[in-house]
Design a protein around this motif. Structure first.
Motif, short mmCIF file in Angstrom:
data_model
loop_
_atom_site.label_atom_id
_atom_site.label_comp_id
_atom_site.label_asym_id
_atom_site.label_seq_id
_atom_site.Cartn_x
_atom_site.Cartn_y
_atom_site.Cartn_z
N UNK A 118 0.83 -1.21 0.00
CA UNK A 118 0.00 0.00 0.00
C UNK A 118 0.86 1.25 0.00
N UNK A 119 0.29 2.38 -0.38
CA UNK A 119 1.05 3.63 -0.32
C UNK A 119 1.36 4.01 1.13
N UNK A 120 2.47 4.70 1.33
CA UNK A 120 2.91 5.09 2.67
C UNK A 120 3.42 6.52 2.66
N UNK A 121 3.47 7.10 3.85
CA UNK A 121 4.02 8.44 4.06
C UNK A 121 5.14 8.33 5.07
N UNK A 122 6.32 8.85 4.74
CA UNK A 122 7.44 8.86 5.67
C UNK A 122 7.24 10.04 6.62
N UNK A 123 7.07 9.77 7.91
CA UNK A 123 6.72 10.80 8.88
C UNK A 123 7.85 11.82 9.06
N UNK A 124 9.09 11.37 9.06
CA UNK A 124 10.21 12.30 9.21
C UNK A 124 10.25 13.27 8.03
N UNK A 125 10.15 12.77 6.82
CA UNK A 125 10.17 13.64 5.64
C UNK A 125 8.97 14.59 5.65
N UNK A 126 7.82 14.09 6.07
CA UNK A 126 6.62 14.92 6.14
C UNK A 126 6.80 16.05 7.16
#
Length: 193
Positions: A166-174
């Motif tokens: 599934x798609x993911x979001x990198x929290x540090x980069x965000x």
């Protein structure tokens, strides 16, 4: 006896030099040339070039102005990586999940996404599903005095689709991208000026 020991010791020394010195140096050299970013820890740097973390390891972000990662069983310490190993029947797990759910609950948004309540297998997973990041938009936007649309757009820009998952979001980069946004002034402060 020396006729037996000498070849054995020579072979041990030779194999130690080959597998313990030469092979690691060759593999490290190839990795540095072919994949320098990954070979050096997948480090994320801010606009000033300062290392802020690794895209492979979650970090603790405290405060309403930040997106939070999944919980960590080892307090985000790489030495203590691993899942909590608490069984679903363990009362300590139920207490922790209830406390986290109460802390993260936002009225009118439905239940807290499971990814914000459960640890990953390593306890250091830096990614969230986009829905778990979207759940935090109202809180983050209010704390930073930003329009929710801007924060939604930031999540969309940092959502990565993979070939096998599934798609993911990198929290540090965000969070680093969020830090770069110029906050909208607080209406109360604007009226005082």
């Amino acid at each position: 006896m020396m006729t037996v020991l000498r070849p054995a010791l020579s072979l041990v020394v030779l194999m130690t030099l080959l597998t313990g010195v030469a092979y690691p140096l060759v593999v490290t050299g190839i990795a540095q040339v072919a994949f320098p970013e990954q070979a050096n820890g997948s480090l994320i740097r801010d606009s000033a070039g300062k290392v802020r973390g690794s895209s492979l390891i979650a970090q603790a972000f405290v405060g309403d102005e930040w997106f939070t990662s999944r919980p960590s069983a080892g307090a985000f310490a790489t030495v203590a990586s691993g899942a909590s190993n608490l069984a679903p029947s363990n009362p300590a797990l139920a207490v922790r999940v209830k406390e986290d759910a109460a802390r993260l609950f936002v009225e009118g948004q439905g239940p807290v996404p499971l990814a914000l309540l459960t640890t990953s297998g390593s306890g250091l997973d830096p990614h969230l599903p986009p829905a778990a990041a979207e759940y935090q938009v109202a809180r983050v936007a209010a704390a930073r005095h930003l329009p929710e649309e801007r924060v939604h757009a930031l999540i969309t820009a940092h959502t990565k689709a993979s070939l096998l998952g599934p798609p993911v979001v990198n929290v540090l980069a965000l969070n680093l991208a969020l830090q770069q946004l110029a906050p909208v002034p607080d209406a109360r402060q604007a009226s005082r000026n």
